[in-house]
Scaffold this active site. Structure first.
Site, PDB file in Angstrom:
ATOM      1  N   ASN A 190       0.805  -1.220   0.000  1.00 44.83           N
ATOM      2  CA  ASN A 190       0.000   0.000   0.000  1.00 44.83           C
ATOM      3  C   ASN A 190       0.842   1.276   0.000  1.00 44.83           C
ATOM      4  OD1 ASN A 190      -1.579  -2.258   1.347  1.00 44.83           O
ATOM      5  ND2 ASN A 190      -3.199  -0.751   1.079  1.00 44.83           N
ATOM      6  N   VAL A 231       0.274   6.504  -1.378  1.00 44.93           N
ATOM      7  CA  VAL A 231      -0.147   5.760  -0.195  1.00 44.93           C
ATOM      8  C   VAL A 231      -1.603   5.369  -0.389  1.00 44.93           C
ATOM      9  CG1 VAL A 231      -0.471   5.824   2.307  1.00 44.93           C
ATOM     10  CG2 VAL A 231       1.461   7.042   1.273  1.00 44.93           C
ATOM     11  N   CYS A 232      -1.857   4.078  -0.522  1.00 47.15           N
ATOM     12  CA  CYS A 232      -3.218   3.581  -0.747  1.00 47.15           C
ATOM     13  C   CYS A 232      -3.906   3.353   0.588  1.00 47.15           C
ATOM     14  CB  CYS A 232      -3.188   2.275  -1.539  1.00 47.15           C
ATOM     15  SG  CYS A 232      -2.778   2.512  -3.267  1.00 47.15           S
ATOM     16  N   LEU A 233      -4.906   4.172   0.858  1.00 44.91           N
ATOM     17  CA  LEU A 233      -5.580   4.106   2.148  1.00 44.91           C
ATOM     18  C   LEU A 233      -6.998   4.651   1.961  1.00 44.91           C
ATOM     19  CD1 LEU A 233      -4.431   3.200   4.930  1.00 44.91           C
ATOM     20  CD2 LEU A 233      -4.068   5.618   5.443  1.00 44.91           C
ATOM     21  N   THR A 272      -7.700   7.096  -1.494  1.00 45.05           N
ATOM     22  CA  THR A 272      -6.822   6.530  -2.525  1.00 45.05           C
ATOM     23  C   THR A 272      -7.021   5.025  -2.656  1.00 45.05           C
ATOM     24  OG1 THR A 272      -5.078   6.420  -0.840  1.00 45.05           O
ATOM     25  CG2 THR A 272      -5.046   8.307  -2.333  1.00 45.05           C
TER      26      THR A 272
END
Length: 441
Positions: A85, A92-94, A99
């Site tokens: 992530n 930043v995949c959150l 995102t």
């Protein structure tokens, strides 16, 4: 940006900076609170343990209605994806940031803030980050279990190499060859914030923490070196692709040598403050007179403080080097002990905080085998607060468990171990206390 948004951001920054969490730090330039730098220290018992991971946070005029954008800038110059992530290009995949698609209720709301974002990112740094990749959350085949271990192993190596060793080498001017590969580097976009002077708000924090965690770094390297020979290549994960990989090979022997060199350089920097300090005294600089005055006030205060017995002196009349002799209180584990403690103070104090080292050996979970004390003063610019925090750190007999403060791994294992191990800890502590009167002065 509205005044309301600026006030909200300023308040959040202040709360984090004053808070007790030793694993999160934030900073910004005085001229612009919209651009924030954040540091997350890798959680204990994970492959990220005590690594220094930096992020850039950009708030828009719609904050807190809309979440800020967050970019990872500890990426090995855009070459390393530290987590499924946390991408090599900085993404930043959150779900909280919008995102990544999340479950209902996981999206951003104005009730959340910067601290909740940083805690969410920190939670990604788990003991098994392989599970963070979509579709691999419940991967339990033999193939996946093998990959899980291999993924953890290479993250551990690169966390040490990139986030700790290379960061400290850069701070200290220790030059190593770096790969000459042209890739997108998120750090370059955020390095100066439009100013020619580099913005390095966590430089002193990382130096101090390195000294705290040095024994843990060594222990991690020595243990991992048993599993991986120098030159063994990292295994590629099924979800890694072009531009988002963690490639390389294990080089634990070299990492250990570099780690030791950093430790020696930091110790030299610490003791070098004595010479720099006397120069400041001779030039009649304000910091020298300020420290002299603080020293005199603290000495007077402890003359009337019957709860603590100590001697405080300046070494060679230098206000930048203090010697504290602490006498153990009756009816405590330190009873009968005499401990000589050195405080080295930088001419850049309080921007650079003191280094505190036990010259008298003490077996204690807050004192590293090299004598470095782990403590945190409430008021960073007040030397009295530092002295109080030093005393509190070694005198506290029933502390709450916090692995971020355990700088002597052997002592910590005994202190928080079985009843028999706790007895062993107390015996070794008492033995060092008994020896202290002979070793102190």
């Amino acid at each position: 940006m509205s005044n309301q948004s600026i006030l909200r951001i300023t308040r959040e920054l202040s709360e984090i900076q004053r808070g007790p969490d030793l694993s999160i730090a934030v900073a910004c330039r005085d001229i612009d609170v919209r651009h924030v730098r954040a540091l997350i220290i890798g959680p204990p018992e994970t492959p990220y343990e005590f690594g220094f991971f930096e992020f850039a946070v950009k708030f828009t005029k719609d904050y807190p209605t809309k979440a800020p954008s967050v970019t990872a800038i500890t990426t090995n110059g855009g070459r390393t994806r530290f987590n499924p992530n946390i991408y090599a290009a900085g993404k930043v995949c959150l779900s909280i940031l919008g995102t990544w698609r999340g479950e209902r209720g996981e999206e951003w709301s104005s009730a959340q803030g910067l601290e909740s974002i940083l805690i969410s990112i920190q939670s990604l740094m788990s003991s098994n980050p392989y599970e963070n990749e979509p579709g691999f959350e419940d991967a339990n085949s033999d193939y996946d279990k093998k990959n899980q271990g291999a993924y953890v192993d290479k993250i551990r190596h690169e966390s040490l190499r990139v986030s700790v060793i290379e960061r400290l080498e850069e701070y200290l001017g220790i030059h190593q060859e770096r790969p000459s590969v042209t890739v997108y580097n998120a750090e370059e976009d955020y390095k100066s914030g439009g100013d020619d002077a580099p913005f390095e708000p966590f430089k002193d924090l990382c130096k101090r923490r390195f000294l705290w965690y040095y024994p843990s770094y060594l222990a991690t390297i020595d243990e991992a070196a048993k599993q991986h020979k120098d030159g063994d290549r990292f295994e590629k994960m099924p979800f890694e692709g072009p531009g988002n990989t963690m490639e390389g090979c294990y080089q634990y022997s070299a990492l250990r040598e570099r780690l030791v060199k950093i430790f020696e350089k930091l110790n030299g920097e610490m003791t070098g403050w004595a010479i720099e300090g006397m120069t400041a005294v001779n030039k009649e600089m304000g910091i020298a007179s300020n420290l002299q005055r603080q020293f005199e006030q603290i000495v007077e205060n402890y003359k009337t403080n019957e709860s603590v017995t100590l001697d405080l002196d300046l070494v060679d009349k230098n206000p930048f080097v203090w010697q504290l002799v602490l006498f153990g209180r009756p009816m405590t584990n330190l009873d009968g002990g005499m401990f000589r403690i050195m405080l080295y103070i930088s001419p850049k104090f309080p921007d650079v905080l003191p280094r505190v080292k036990f010259a008298t050996p003490l077996f204690h979970h807050r004192v590293s085998p090299d004598g470095i004390l782990c403590y945190d003063a409430a008021r960073k610019d007040d030397m009295r607060s530092h002295v109080e925090a030093i005393i509190a750190a070694v005198e506290e007999e029933s502390p709450a468990y916090d692995p971020r403060t355990l700088v002597n791994p052997e002592a910590a294992k005994l202190f928080w171990g079985t009843a028999d191990q706790k007895k062993m800890y107390n015996r070794r502590l008492r033995r060092s206390v008994q020896d202290s009167a002979e070793n102190c002065c």
